[in-house]
Enzyme design. Sequence first.
Site, PDB file in Angstrom:
ATOM      1  CB  CYS A  80      -0.929   0.003   1.218  1.00  0.00           C
ATOM      2  SG  CYS A  80      -2.055  -1.410   1.273  1.00  0.00           S
ATOM      3  CG  HIS A  86      12.574  -1.455   2.715  1.00  0.00           C
ATOM      4  ND1 HIS A  86      12.391  -2.658   3.353  1.00  0.00           N
ATOM      5  CD2 HIS A  86      12.193  -1.665   1.418  1.00  0.00           C
ATOM      6  CE1 HIS A  86      11.943  -3.556   2.499  1.00  0.00           C
ATOM      7  NE2 HIS A  86      11.803  -2.977   1.312  1.00  0.00           N
ATOM      8  CG  HIS A 101      -4.723  20.271   4.330  1.00  0.00           C
ATOM      9  ND1 HIS A 101      -5.947  20.628   4.843  1.00  0.00           N
ATOM     10  CD2 HIS A 101      -4.270  21.351   3.632  1.00  0.00           C
ATOM     11  CE1 HIS A 101      -6.239  21.869   4.473  1.00  0.00           C
ATOM     12  NE2 HIS A 101      -5.240  22.329   3.747  1.00  0.00           N
ATOM     13  CG  HIS A 151      -2.697   3.242   3.893  1.00  0.00           C
ATOM     14  ND1 HIS A 151      -3.499   3.111   2.786  1.00  0.00           N
ATOM     15  CD2 HIS A 151      -2.532   1.993   4.389  1.00  0.00           C
ATOM     16  CE1 HIS A 151      -3.801   1.835   2.616  1.00  0.00           C
ATOM     17  NE2 HIS A 151      -3.227   1.143   3.571  1.00  0.00           N
ATOM     18  CG  HIS A 164     -18.032   5.836   6.178  1.00  0.00           C
ATOM     19  ND1 HIS A 164     -19.008   6.275   5.311  1.00  0.00           N
ATOM     20  CD2 HIS A 164     -18.690   5.211   7.201  1.00  0.00           C
ATOM     21  CE1 HIS A 164     -20.203   5.937   5.771  1.00  0.00           C
ATOM     22  NE2 HIS A 164     -20.041   5.293   6.912  1.00  0.00           N
ATOM     23  CG  ASN A 196      -6.883  -0.567   2.707  1.00  0.00           C
ATOM     24  OD1 ASN A 196      -6.282   0.044   1.831  1.00  0.00           O
ATOM     25  ND2 ASN A 196      -6.252  -1.261   3.634  1.00  0.00           N
TER      26      ASN A 196
END
Length: 543
Positions: free
Chosen positions: A260, A339, A438, A442, A471, A475
């Site tokens: 993701c 990572h 802002h 994820h 919502h 995902n």
Amino acid sequence: MAREEQAMLSTEIVNRGVEPSGPDAGSPTFSVRVRRRLPDFLQSVNLKYVKLGYHYLLSHGVYLATIPVIVLVCGAEVGSLSRDELWRKVWDEATYDLATVLAFLAVLAFTISVYIMSRPRPIYLIDFATYKPADELKVSKAEFIDLARKSGKFDEESLAFQARLLAKSGIGDESYMPRCVFQPDANCATMKEGRAEASTAMFAALDELFEKCHVRPKDVGVLVVNCSLFNPTPSLSAMIVNHYKMRGNILSYNLGGMGCSAGVISIDLARDMLQASGAGLAVVVSTEAVSFTWYAGKRKSMLIPNAFFRAGCAAVLLSNRRRDYRRAKYQLEHVVRTHKGADDRSFRSVYQEEDEQRIKGLSISRDLVEVGGHALKTNITTLGPLVLPFSEQLLFFAGVLFRHLYPSKTSTPPPPTAEGGTSAAAPYIPDFKRAFEHFCMHAASRDVLEHLQSNLGLRHTDLEASRAALHRFGNTSSSSIWYELAYLEAKGRVRRGDRVWQLAFGSGFKCNSAVWRAVRRVRRPSRSPWLDCVDQYPARMDA
């Protein structure tokens, strides 16, 4: 050691209802669920990541820092002279010849030219488009369980587990899923279904992007596509080149298996390619094939993706041409990548494999929250010196240095106060609200967003875009951060100079951040997947 391990755990009493059969039939049953919390980012900050962040800052800012000093010294020297004295020193006391003047001008022109040519060009985000699937692909939570039951692929225990996940997922009743996953006794992860799902999403997003930006596909010099689980041959990037008949010398890349967080990785790769090649325009496409995340077995750790992943795609147009500044929305300021793949637990926290019946799926480890928290801690520790105001950096660095020099005094968490908070000895948490206006984090699940809000000291409204995207669309993997930015634009909240923090994490384990600065006020777009429902949020999430 036992006390530290206990502090990482949280408990929850779950009401499982009335026992339907057996010796305890008719009596209520309960179970105790033990979970791992996200680690406290400030209790165990590694000093080397703080130094890494300051290294990034100084390596780019040392040249600008010396300019004010030079100007100050020269200004003081010139200011000590009167106008007549300055004129006499420049013209009367100094002797010039034509060769000296020409040599000086030549060296000055050469130095300025080298500086301008070697300086990286800014990267602008001209616009982006997010895919809104057809209404017939909408699926509510109740319909999800009903269709899964009718497919005949799950027993009642697996269905009940997925129903519990959906109930607390934070996903609403209008997210989108390909119907092929619910087909009875059929393998949805076929090349035909994967190509159909991916092409529908990618081409819809790209059609909108090219139309909004008034750009021809042949003008694009760099193409980067990321899709974690579906990687056909020819690649997805080749499918796009073929569909739009792009030019033959396009630099195309296809990223797979990166989870993701691959959306930010693709932005970083596109930036590097623009800087290296001077191609002008780059397109980044982030998507995921839900039919390849679907698992029709019984192992609970592999059933988790079924409840969370939904269809989505985003296409982004980048440019390093200075003339595009006027029509761009944002400028890329920082990309910080972390990572943790060297650690075995992190590497296997999200792992594609077969179960005992040789059914392929994506396994989610119990350690996911903990290893994700450690990756996030490293990432924000490196990012902090690049974005935080000096006052926040000073307080944060002083706290880190104190815990590094006197570890015995900070080895145990501070005692709670009478008001339920912590004592003055608690570590200082930087106020990221002073660095960003802002936040696009994820949208993995409701629990993850709540942990992020608590650990970063954010307000409930700061993660409104993330909760709304979760919502409404679920995902959507690497494209979720773009649905969140689209939400902010649809609300008309992005003004000139605002900074946006996009943060994503995924398999490997990776945590990546991208920081954008709005170069102009972003008006409410005429095309957006939010236009028909944005006014219903955030109230709709609380209904």
